[in-house]
Design a protein around this motif. Sequence first.
Motif, PDB file in Angstrom:
ATOM      1  N   ASP A   1       0.884  -1.167   0.000  1.00 27.53           N
ATOM      2  CA  ASP A   1       0.000   0.000   0.000  1.00 27.53           C
ATOM      3  C   ASP A   1       0.924   1.220   0.000  1.00 27.53           C
ATOM      4  O   ASP A   1       2.092   1.117   0.401  1.00 27.53           O
TER       5      ASP A   1
ATOM      6  N   ASP B   1      -0.185   5.094   0.723  1.00 25.67           N
ATOM      7  CA  ASP B   1      -0.448   6.090   1.775  1.00 25.67           C
ATOM      8  C   ASP B   1      -0.488   5.426   3.151  1.00 25.67           C
ATOM      9  O   ASP B   1      -1.281   4.527   3.375  1.00 25.67           O
ATOM     10  N   GLY B   2       0.404   5.867   4.026  1.00 31.22           N
ATOM     11  CA  GLY B   2       0.445   5.324   5.392  1.00 31.22           C
ATOM     12  C   GLY B   2       1.411   4.166   5.548  1.00 31.22           C
ATOM     13  O   GLY B   2       1.569   3.639   6.650  1.00 31.22           O
TER      14      GLY B   2
ATOM     15  N   ASP C   1      -1.813  -0.202   5.882  1.00 28.01           N
ATOM     16  CA  ASP C   1      -2.002   0.543   7.132  1.00 28.01           C
ATOM     17  C   ASP C   1      -3.465   0.634   7.538  1.00 28.01           C
ATOM     18  O   ASP C   1      -3.782   1.107   8.638  1.00 28.01           O
TER      19      ASP C   1
ATOM     20  N   ASP D   1      -6.970  -2.687   3.566  1.00 28.69           N
ATOM     21  CA  ASP D   1      -5.828  -3.512   3.151  1.00 28.69           C
ATOM     22  C   ASP D   1      -5.880  -4.909   3.758  1.00 28.69           C
ATOM     23  O   ASP D   1      -5.740  -5.920   3.058  1.00 28.69           O
TER      24      ASP D   1
HETATM   25 MG    MG Z   1      -2.942   3.284   3.096  1.00 26.43          MG
END
Ligand code: MG
Length: 351
Positions: free
Chosen positions: A26, A28-29, A295, A300
């Motif tokens: 993933d 973002d994060g 995250d 996810d």
């Molecule tokens: Mg993310």
Amino acid sequence: FFANVSRSFSQGSSQPERPSFGVAFDIDGVILLGHTPVGGSPQALRRLYDDLGTLKIPYVFLTNGGGFRESKRALELSELLGIDILPSQVIQGHSPFKQLVNRFENELIIAVGKGEPAAVMSEYGFRNVLSIEEYTSYFDGIDPLAPYKKWTARETHDHSKFKRGDIVSKRVQAAFVVSDSVDWSRDIQVLCDILRTGGLPGREIGKQPYLYFANDDLEYQANFPSERLGMGAFRIALEAIYNRVHPEPLMYTSYGKPNPSVFRNAENILGSLVIPDKSSSHIQPRFRMLYMVGDNPKVDIRGARQAGVPWFSILTRTGVFKGKENHEEFPADLVVDTVEEAVDYILRREC
Ligand code: MG
Ligand code: G3P
């Protein structure tokens, strides 16, 4: 990249041996917060290459984000992370929209969101696509708040490609929310106009055109201490308003994680990252293990769990999830602090 990868796997055997595992990250994060690398992501990713910079472990970025062509996003990620990333390694929320080209190739469609949504859709093969900004510019007064939006450049739109008369009298057949809306008031207003009139704003009620979202994320981390509202929040706002101003409920399709099809597609792309030796009839076996490093438990981890074998979910604490233990509703197979720890675990376990 492809040649190197098959060569690095072919040591000591005539058949290019594909590693039995791959990784989906993933963004973002996990890899970035906004545009800032997080959790030691550059050095973690570099461990997937050998000393010559040849990729040893097949991996992809599996993000619900988007708004830019995969080639442009790959270039941006390469610069931010200091490694050479290929467009084929970047799977975005809107990447599956490609499958809809044969359905809408020559129809008038509208693309919503930040970045270059119309360019994204044109590159997929859609031939008559307008961004919602461009589309709005053909209808005087459709957005009564426009004169007060000092923050949006009053850019003049080039109406040479599509004449005004053609646009205002041509039915919009579908709207695609490619990335996060940059102007909720305009986009909700204009989408309601399109959707409740069968694609002809200002006309009578008609059959709702198709509506697609690249993801349904209620929140995501970005570069702020608390989560930011995502495309799922925009969908809820649009749906709540549409259902009040129209007799029929809003119909739409949301793509992106946690849809199992997204994980199946990621497995296929990971598999294609290593071209089997053309001369061999050797059918590449499926991966024994695929790691999803994310995250957001509801997106996810939930997606990896629903996808089932051979997915193994790893949850990081650098984004939406900040808990000490595991997530109650969607527990991951492993919880770590950073993506660096996730890669460390994977390499210790697999190599
Ligand atoms: Mg993310
Ligand atoms: O807009 C992006 C956000 O919804 C989630 O991005 O990379 O965490 O799937 P990502």
